[in-house]
Design an enzyme around this catalytic site. Structure first.
Site, PDB file in Angstrom:
ATOM      1  N   ALA A  65     -18.970  12.430 -38.007  1.00 15.81           N
ATOM      2  CA  ALA A  65     -19.810  11.992 -36.904  1.00 15.81           C
ATOM      3  C   ALA A  65     -20.561  13.183 -36.329  1.00 15.81           C
ATOM      4  O   ALA A  65     -20.072  14.315 -36.329  1.00 15.81           O
ATOM      5  CB  ALA A  65     -18.953  11.321 -35.832  1.00 15.81           C
ATOM      6  N   GLU A 139     -11.090  17.356 -38.232  1.00 15.67           N
ATOM      7  CA  GLU A 139     -11.169  16.800 -36.879  1.00 15.67           C
ATOM      8  C   GLU A 139     -10.214  17.462 -35.889  1.00 15.67           C
ATOM      9  O   GLU A 139     -10.523  17.580 -34.699  1.00 15.67           O
ATOM     10  CB  GLU A 139     -10.901  15.293 -36.909  1.00 15.67           C
TER      11      GLU A 139
END
Length: 711
Positions: A65, A139
């Site tokens: 993202a 992440e």
């Protein structure tokens, strides 16, 4: 709608090529998810399609993202919205693996984060045999967890233990290592990846994943199942708590996702994952980490503070005055960037020793296979040790890195300026001495600037760029171009005693010593600092820099600034150095003992000279004092315009002296706590411990108005 992909069908194979219009890389966004979902739904319904290849038209397969999108939207998201955000990509990935058609991820470049989660949802993964074609789930590095299946599919593919290593380390894996770990199924030359994908589809593979078949069980990982699942995760939780404390929720959330997820069917595990993802993305920790260590760091490295309209310059030759540890380190990073280096010192032996520093680094790099001997030799050939100032002729930049003494710096500055050209920029590597004052020794003060490097230079990313009162924009631009050339991260500050980083860092060590003076247990001081997220305690770091340095700074400031108020921690330093002869590690001992062949330990004699009080403060109060004093001083630097932007305050604190990244930096800490609560706490501590904790008028006004810093 913008184009996110192209499709082509031939011989029953649909090739879906990711190609986000106008973007350098493919990233996950609501629009991208919509476009890919439509393409997969169409393929699912098309009986002419027997298999699907997902590839990319860009150098990289796909990133995750967009962090700017998460930063912008995550703060305003409610948990339910964040859960839905995660579920959109999760549903797409589940559609891919249940569409009834075998799907191949043909990765000719990197696949990271959501990009690798997309690959995990495919039936088969082929990776190009290229050093830049790495895979991974990073992440955890931004305070998040993989939010579209990464914590659930990976353990089912490679086992819990291997999966947790990938998930918790957050690093990238090159092709052959990825293949060995089972992260990909095949590695092929770049030009053969697509052909290999179609060849695999021609074998008529089963499109049903193993975890969707009856009787599936999680693969064993290196003896994991020799102990109970609960026992393994209990031990793993304890290890994570010891490493991260309570400051970083992402590692524990990842561990929890895996623990809960492997005990239920995949679809329920995906719901567990999305719930934890929703919690993390709405938590200020992830926002703080993303804003400072990725968004603001990236902006700084791209020239956010560079003056507009000044042509870009390249340093071809740099002169470095002083071949000590700092000068030697600057020489190494400059030569590594392809710059010719003149390394000058008072004796040739000292200059040669400075070059030898680079030789030692390179020997280790060659031994570890990170570079070749030929490249190491070429780098060393770019460094010329000398004692002759005439060798500085033709340099584009001079970096002075001699002893922290105004007279010595002035002497080498005058000698160098007689040789260098009229266009060369002169920079001083100083941590405390005012740049405007040092520029008085240079005939062109408008081309004089400060470049404060951090030790060890080759490992520390930050460079504090200091403007003197007469430094012109062109000199700043050229200094920033050099910092970019050597791949460092700059912050820009205005001239002041201690500038920004040294000025605020000193508040940390002084507060630590003040706590000791007040009778707080040294073990409590040190442990509370580490629990707060500082890399080491204030007493330990003072030992490393030596107590003589802060003593010298205090005494010099007293002699030059009539308004300066001596910190009460000076009593501790003078006792340690003048009375006890314990100046720090280099002097044989300070707050700590350093037994030969053993681990350092707090000096038992501290209890005699600084007796612990009968009643000790709570660890939370000690943490607060150590963190808040740094945040307050940063706010003062911003208000006094020593800092040119709040982002530089955060970046400098995290990269410069290790202020905890969970807080995002010193100013982000204030906003994380909340301005009203921070100001109220500071008022309380000012009453209890001294006026140094008094909040500024501007902080009060911001708290009253409900405003934050102007990011």
């Amino acid at each position: 709608m913008a184009q996110y992909l192209t499709t082509q069908t031939a011989d029953g194979v649909l090739t879906l090529t990711l190609d986000a219009q106008g973007a350098a890389v493919n990233t996950v966004s609501p629009e991208w998810i919509e476009a890919v979902t439509a393409a997969i739904e169409a393929a699912k319904a098309d009986t002419a399609v027997s298999g699907i290849v997902i590839t990319s038209a860009k150098p990289g397969f796909m990133a995750g993202a967009d962090l700017n999108y998460i930063l912008e939207h995550g703060k305003a998201m409610q948990p339910a919205e964040a859960f839905a955000f995660s579920q959109r990509a999760t549903r797409l990935h589940r559609l891919i693996e249940t569409c009834g058609k075998p799907v191949v991820a043909a990765m000719t470049g990197f696949a990271l984060g959501g990009g690798y989660e997309l690959a995990l949802a495919c039936t088969y993964r082929i990776l190009a045999d290229d050093p830049k074609a790495v895979v991974g789930l990073p992440e955890v590095n931004v305070g998040l967890l993989p939010g579209s299946g990464g914590t659930q599919r990976l353990p089912r593919m490679v086992g819990v233990q291997k999966a947790l290593e990938v998930l918790l380390e957050g690093r990238s894996y090159p092709p052959l290592e990825a293949l060995r770990l089972g992260l990909v199924d095949l590695v092929e030359p770049v030009g053969d990846v697509l052909a290999a994908a179609k060849a695999w589809l021609a074998t008529n593979p089963d499109p049903v994943r193993t975890w969707d078949k009856k009787g599936f069980s999680i693969p064993e990982s290196d003896g994991l199942l020799k102990q109970t699942t609960a026992g393994y995760f209990t031990v793993a939780t304890a290890k994570l708590r010891a490493k991260y404390g309570d400051n970083y929720p992402a590692p524990i959330a990842i561990l929890t996702c895996v623990f809960e997820g492997v005990q239920v069917p995949l679809d329920k595990g995906l719901l567990v994952e999305s719930r934890h993802f929703a919690h993390l993305i709405t938590d200020p920790v992830s926002r703080n980490i993303i804003r400072t260590t990725f968004v603001n760091k990236g902006a700084a490295e791209k020239g956010a503070r560079r003056p507009v309209g000044v042509p870009k310059a390249t340093v071809a030759k740099v002169g470095i005055l002083g071949a000590g540890m700092m000068g030697a380190g600057i020489a190494y990073v400059s030569a590594k960037a392809g710059i010719d280096v003149v390394l000058l010192d008072a004796s040739l032996a000292a200059a040669e020793k400075g070059k030898a520093y680079s030789a030692r680094i390179l020997a280790k790099e060659v031994e570890k296979g990170r570079t070749s001997q030929d490249k190491a030799d070429a780098l060393l050939a770019r460094i010329t040790p000398t004692v002759d100032y005439a060798d500085l002729a033709g340099v584009d930049l001079v970096v002075e890195a001699v002893f922290e003494d105004t007279a010595i710096k002035a002497d080498v500055t005058r000698q160098a300026q007689t040789v260098i050209g009229d266009t060369a920029v002169f920079a001083s590597n100083t941590s405390t001495l005012p740049i405007t004052q040092l520029a008085e020794a240079f005939a062109r003060p408008e081309d004089f600037i400060g470049l404060h490097f951090f030790s060890p230079v080759e490992r520390m990313a930050l460079v504090e760029v200091i403007l003197g009162r007469k430094t012109r924009p062109e000199a700043l631009a050229r200094a920033l171009d050099y910092v970019a050339q050597i791949r460092k991260t700059p912050i820009v500050v205005n001239d002041s005693r201690g500038f920004y980083t040294s000025r605020v860092f000193q508040t940390f060590i002084h507060e630590g010593m003040e706590l000791l003076r007040e009778g707080v247990s040294p073990a409590l001081i040190e442990n509370a600092a580490r629990q707060a997220g500082m890399p080491v305690g204030p007493l330990a770091v003072t030992d490393e820099v030596t107590l003589e340095l802060p003593i010298k700074i205090v005494r010099q400031t007293e002699s030059e600034d009539p308004d300066f108020r001596r910190p009460t921690s000076m009593e501790v330093m003078e006792t340690m150095v003048d009375t006890l002869g314990r100046p720090g590690r280099r002097g044989g001992g300070g707050f700590y003992d350093y037994p030969e062949g053993g681990r350092k330990r707090l000096w038992p004699g501290l209890a005699e000279h600084f007796p612990p009080a009968a009643v000790q403060p709570s660890p939370a109060e000690v943490k607060k004092r150590l963190l808040y004093i740094q945040a307050l001083e940063t706010a003062r630097c911003l208000e006094e315009q020593v800092l040119t932007h709040p982002a530089d305050g955060d970046l400098g604190s995290v990269l410069g002296w290790g202020f905890p990244s969970w807080a995002g930096g010193t100013l982000s800490l204030i906003e994380t706590v909340g301005l009203p609560e921070f100001v109220a706490d500071c008022d309380r501590m000012a009453q209890a411990y001294g006026t140094r904790f008094a909040p500024t008028d501007k902080l009060r006004a911001m708290a009253d108005a409900g405003k934050g810093f102007d990011w």
